[in-house]
Design a protein around this motif. Structure first.
Motif, mmCIF file in Angstrom:
data_model
loop_
_atom_site.group_PDB
_atom_site.id
_atom_site.type_symbol
_atom_site.label_atom_id
_atom_site.label_comp_id
_atom_site.label_asym_id
_atom_site.label_seq_id
_atom_site.Cartn_x
_atom_site.Cartn_y
_atom_site.Cartn_z
ATOM 1 N N SER A 109 -5.366 -75.976 -55.029
ATOM 2 C CA SER A 109 -5.317 -76.046 -56.490
ATOM 3 C C SER A 109 -5.927 -77.364 -56.965
ATOM 4 O O SER A 109 -5.714 -78.413 -56.360
ATOM 5 C CB SER A 109 -3.875 -75.930 -56.967
ATOM 6 O OG SER A 109 -3.812 -76.105 -58.372
ATOM 7 N N LYS A 121 -4.980 -79.110 -59.305
ATOM 8 C CA LYS A 121 -3.933 -79.982 -59.827
ATOM 9 C C LYS A 121 -3.278 -80.817 -58.719
ATOM 10 O O LYS A 121 -2.596 -81.791 -59.023
ATOM 11 C CB LYS A 121 -2.860 -79.154 -60.531
ATOM 12 C CG LYS A 121 -3.389 -78.415 -61.750
ATOM 13 C CD LYS A 121 -2.273 -77.625 -62.410
ATOM 14 C CE LYS A 121 -2.785 -76.871 -63.635
ATOM 15 N NZ LYS A 121 -1.707 -76.103 -64.294
ATOM 16 N N ASP A 122 -3.475 -80.438 -57.431
ATOM 17 C CA ASP A 122 -2.819 -81.137 -56.324
ATOM 18 C C ASP A 122 -3.731 -82.220 -55.757
ATOM 19 O O ASP A 122 -3.942 -82.322 -54.553
ATOM 20 C CB ASP A 122 -2.443 -80.135 -55.223
ATOM 21 C CG ASP A 122 -1.438 -79.113 -55.703
ATOM 22 O OD1 ASP A 122 -0.734 -79.404 -56.692
ATOM 23 O OD2 ASP A 122 -1.360 -78.033 -55.096
#
Length: 255
Positions: free
Chosen positions: A58, A60-61
């Protein structure tokens, strides 16, 4: 008249058959379609180094700043008015002065030295001419263990175990004797056992002597049978001798 032109013209008039002979049909395998399908099926799985379906990370990670730093313990409350050291004495406080002891330390120390036991030097040994010193007690040169009272004495647990083994052997012998008495068995005396053993050895020597007198190559069937019989007798005698020598106590059944 030119013959070359005539011959060329004659050959040109001959009709030429331009049709080629028919070719046999090509062989087509019945597994052609299945092989093509299998190849196309597994072709996509070999495009990557690993499983074809990998979970995409992802966005976002991502690695954030100070995310791998160690966290500090929770902050404690600080009281500025809390005393840290004992208070400073006041200006009006005066120390106790004028205390004197009546003990004579010079005489006391002299008396302790005179009445005390002299310190013995530590035993050492020197193994080189340069003066290297080592502890004598841990060197193994002093007979320390052989002077003990219990040196060479059998430990108590071994004596107890020997008594238990002896008792168990006596119980087993009594049990065997009782069973033999019930089964009407008697023990073979040592004299008879030795006589039987010597007789078996004598028989083996006689059979072995007879076996040595045979020819190395037996050309007839009776000689081969005789040689085989002597070998079997020697093996049986060797077996009986080994059993009697192995077992010191032999029981036989009463007739």
């Amino acid at each position: 008249m030119d013959t070359t032109c005539f011959s060329e013209s004659i050959y040109n008039l001959i009709p030429v058959d331009s049709k080629e002979p028919p070719q046999p049909p090509r062989y087509i395998s019945i597994f052609k379609t299945s092989v093509k399908d299998n190849l196309q099926k597994h072709k996509a799985a070999m495009k990557t180094m690993g499983p074809p379906k990998v979970e995409v990370p992802s966005p976002k990670d991502f690695l954030k700043k100070h995310s791998k730093e160690k966290t500090l313990p929770p902050k404690k409350s600080f009281d500025r008015n809390e005393p840290k050291k004992p208070p400073v004495p006041l200006r009006t406080d005066h120390p106790v002065m004028g205390l004197q002891s009546e003990k004579n330390f010079i005489n006391t120390n002299a008396a302790n030295v005179i009445m005390g036991v002299a310190r013995k030097p530590k035993p050492i040994y020197v193994d080189k001419r340069t003066g290297d010193k080592h502890d004598l007690e841990t060197s193994g040169l002093v007979p320390k263990y052989i002077n003990k009272k219990d040196y060479g004495v059998t430990p108590e647990y071994i004596c107890k175990r020997n008594e238990e083994v002896k008792k168990a052997q006596e119980e087993y012998d009594n049990y065997i004797q009782e069973n033999l008495r019930k089964a009407a068995m008697k023990r073979l005396p040592d004299e008879e056992r030795e006589a039987v053993l010597q007789g078996l050895k004598k028989n083996w020597e006689e059979v072995h002597k007879e076996f040595q007198s045979l020819l190395v190559f037996s050309d007839s069937i009776p000689k081969k049978i005789r040689k085989q019989k002597l070998e079997e007798e020697m093996k049986q005698l060797e077996h009986d001798i080994s059993i009697i020598e192995k077992h010191k106590i032999i029981y036989i059944a009463n007739k």
